[in-house]
Write an enzyme that holds these catalytic residues in place. Sequence first.
Site, short mmCIF file in Angstrom:
data_model
loop_
_atom_site.label_atom_id
_atom_site.label_comp_id
_atom_site.label_asym_id
_atom_site.label_seq_id
_atom_site.Cartn_x
_atom_site.Cartn_y
_atom_site.Cartn_z
N ASP A 172 0.81 -1.23 0.00
CA ASP A 172 0.00 0.00 0.00
C ASP A 172 0.84 1.27 0.00
O ASP A 172 0.42 2.31 0.52
CB ASP A 172 -0.96 0.04 1.21
CG ASP A 172 -1.82 -1.19 1.30
OD1 ASP A 172 -2.27 -1.64 0.24
OD2 ASP A 172 -2.02 -1.69 2.41
N GLY B 159 1.63 3.02 -2.53
CA GLY B 159 1.28 3.93 -3.63
C GLY B 159 1.99 3.50 -4.92
O GLY B 159 2.27 4.33 -5.78
N LYS B 160 2.25 2.21 -5.02
CA LYS B 160 2.96 1.70 -6.21
C LYS B 160 2.17 1.95 -7.48
O LYS B 160 2.73 2.23 -8.53
CB LYS B 160 3.24 0.19 -6.09
CG LYS B 160 4.25 -0.16 -5.03
CD LYS B 160 4.50 -1.64 -4.97
CE LYS B 160 3.31 -2.45 -4.49
NZ LYS B 160 2.88 -2.16 -3.11
N LYS C 47 0.29 4.38 -8.46
CA LYS C 47 0.50 5.71 -9.01
C LYS C 47 1.88 5.82 -9.68
O LYS C 47 2.02 6.36 -10.77
CB LYS C 47 0.37 6.73 -7.87
CG LYS C 47 0.62 8.15 -8.30
CD LYS C 47 0.62 9.06 -7.09
CE LYS C 47 1.29 10.36 -7.43
NZ LYS C 47 0.37 11.40 -7.82
N ASN D 171 -4.79 -10.08 -4.16
CA ASN D 171 -4.61 -9.52 -2.81
C ASN D 171 -4.06 -8.10 -2.93
O ASN D 171 -4.19 -7.29 -2.03
CB ASN D 171 -3.67 -10.37 -1.94
CG ASN D 171 -2.37 -10.77 -2.64
OD1 ASN D 171 -2.22 -10.59 -3.85
ND2 ASN D 171 -1.44 -11.34 -1.91
N GLY E 282 -3.66 -4.21 -4.30
CA GLY E 282 -4.63 -3.16 -4.62
C GLY E 282 -3.87 -1.92 -5.02
O GLY E 282 -3.14 -1.34 -4.23
N HIS E 283 -3.94 -1.57 -6.29
CA HIS E 283 -3.23 -0.39 -6.78
C HIS E 283 -4.25 0.64 -7.23
O HIS E 283 -5.09 0.36 -8.08
CB HIS E 283 -2.31 -0.77 -7.95
CG HIS E 283 -1.18 -1.66 -7.55
ND1 HIS E 283 -0.40 -2.34 -8.45
CD2 HIS E 283 -0.70 -1.98 -6.34
CE1 HIS E 283 0.52 -3.03 -7.79
NE2 HIS E 283 0.35 -2.83 -6.51
N THR E 284 -4.17 1.81 -6.64
CA THR E 284 -5.12 2.86 -7.00
C THR E 284 -4.45 3.89 -7.89
O THR E 284 -3.36 4.34 -7.59
CB THR E 284 -5.63 3.58 -5.72
OG1 THR E 284 -6.06 2.58 -4.81
CG2 THR E 284 -6.78 4.52 -6.04
N ARG F 293 2.49 -29.40 -5.66
CA ARG F 293 2.24 -29.99 -6.99
C ARG F 293 0.78 -30.40 -7.19
O ARG F 293 0.48 -31.34 -7.90
CB ARG F 293 3.18 -31.18 -7.26
CG ARG F 293 4.54 -30.85 -7.80
CD ARG F 293 5.55 -30.24 -6.86
NE ARG F 293 5.66 -30.69 -5.51
CZ ARG F 293 6.56 -31.55 -5.05
NH1 ARG F 293 7.43 -32.10 -5.87
NH2 ARG F 293 6.63 -31.86 -3.77
N GLN G 295 2.54 -6.07 -3.33
CA GLN G 295 2.79 -6.09 -1.88
C GLN G 295 4.07 -5.30 -1.53
O GLN G 295 4.52 -4.49 -2.33
CB GLN G 295 2.89 -7.53 -1.35
CG GLN G 295 1.56 -8.24 -1.26
CD GLN G 295 1.11 -8.84 -2.57
OE1 GLN G 295 1.88 -9.47 -3.25
NE2 GLN G 295 -0.14 -8.67 -2.92
N ARG H 153 -6.16 0.81 7.79
CA ARG H 153 -4.74 0.45 7.88
C ARG H 153 -4.17 0.96 9.19
O ARG H 153 -4.54 2.03 9.67
CB ARG H 153 -3.97 1.07 6.72
CG ARG H 153 -4.40 0.53 5.39
CD ARG H 153 -3.64 1.21 4.26
NE ARG H 153 -4.15 0.76 2.98
CZ ARG H 153 -4.29 1.54 1.90
NH1 ARG H 153 -3.97 2.81 1.95
NH2 ARG H 153 -4.74 1.05 0.77
#
Length: 428
Positions: A13, A15-16, A18, A38, A40-42, A145, A226, A307
Amino acid sequence: MTATLVFGAQWGDEGKGKIIDLLAAEADLIVRFSGGNNAGHTVVVGDKKYALHLIPSGILREGAVNYLGGGVVIDLWHLRQEIQGLRDLGVTVTPGENLFLSQCAHLILPYHREEDRIREELRGSGKIGTTGRGIGPAYQDRASRSGLRMGDLLDPVYLGERLSAVMLEKNRFLRGFGHAGMDPADLLAELLEIAEELRPAICDTGGIVRRALKDEKSRVLFEGAQGLLLDVDLGTYPYVTSTSVATGGLGGGAAVPPQSIQRVLGVAKSYTTRVGEGPFPTELDDQVGEHLREKGREFGTTTGRPRRCGWFDLVAMSYTVEVCGAQELALTKLDVLSGSKSIQVATHYELDGRTYEEFPAGLPGLDRVQVRYEELPGWEEELSDIRKFEDLPSKAQDYIQYLESKLPVRLSLIAVGPDRDQIIRRPS
Ligand code: IMP
């Protein structure tokens, strides 16, 4: 050829989304190599807000081609929904044209989601606080496997046989916990129906990316998901996700040699946040933490959970940039710190008479460390309209320069708001 890796330098979280969106403007291929929905990129563009979970943020840039590598786990139900959501917002998503999916990527199946829920319940007070998306169980099946892969969708007979075999055990597990179980034939039919539109996209993405890496003109961006402190080996185990999230996961997850990368850029928030359980030395369990959560809108993109918030941690940051070989850091959400009288930065930890200047990953007492801080003066001015470093209030400049003096990286990008344009570039 230029190849850049962007990774999260905290607990996710950062801010990747952006930053990747920004760099994607200068990239031809954008490649995700680990994790699943899982993440979440805004990304905010004008009055539109895009919440991406699985599809690389490059999808918002015309001309960029997006790849999900073999290290990604794909929930087809979610992917269908995410594609539809983007199309509803006017984004072009064409599988086989601007979106490709590795035939080696494992599938997250409905029983993985159930398993995630049951295993968290069984952990009781020791729960990880997973996103509940079935990520851990899908990677567990990959290692044991028992997984099914995107490529299997191209051979329905084989897929049906594998599904029936694997689900014997899955159903035994589910029924043991009062679940009615799932029918392999129903699941097969649904999978094939969803996969229909995706068929042209399923291919050897590794081969395509490796060829691009040999081409002098192509620009490749590897999108980490992540954050390093959630890495299964390098993070705060067991309160981590199930994958190697940065440089460690790149080779297998994208099927490229790690030495292909010339530029490694970490993304960090101007303070720190974490969702889910686990140690968080600089956590603020007070009004200041509450203020950061409210002002920074610190609620998960994926789960909506509030968070946990705390101060910037130099001990953890030195570790994450060093272990990933980062040369640069993008610092996000500097605007959120406006109005704080003073700003604390963790410089070292103390525990049982010992001082830790290096992040003691794996130390069982990490949740008990005493954090030592340096206090820096805050500033009042709002920063959202500032685009040049020299225009920042002097105290904000001091904060950046202080961090730079303590870290072996350059702070090359500074975000001052959620919009695509709210960025300060600091060329070398
Ligand atoms: P899982 O990845 O769903 O198994 O969750 C394991 C831990 O990683 C939990 O603490 C989650 O909150 C955290 N986590 C997983 N993905 C992200 C992310 O993209 N951002 C922040 N935390 C995450």
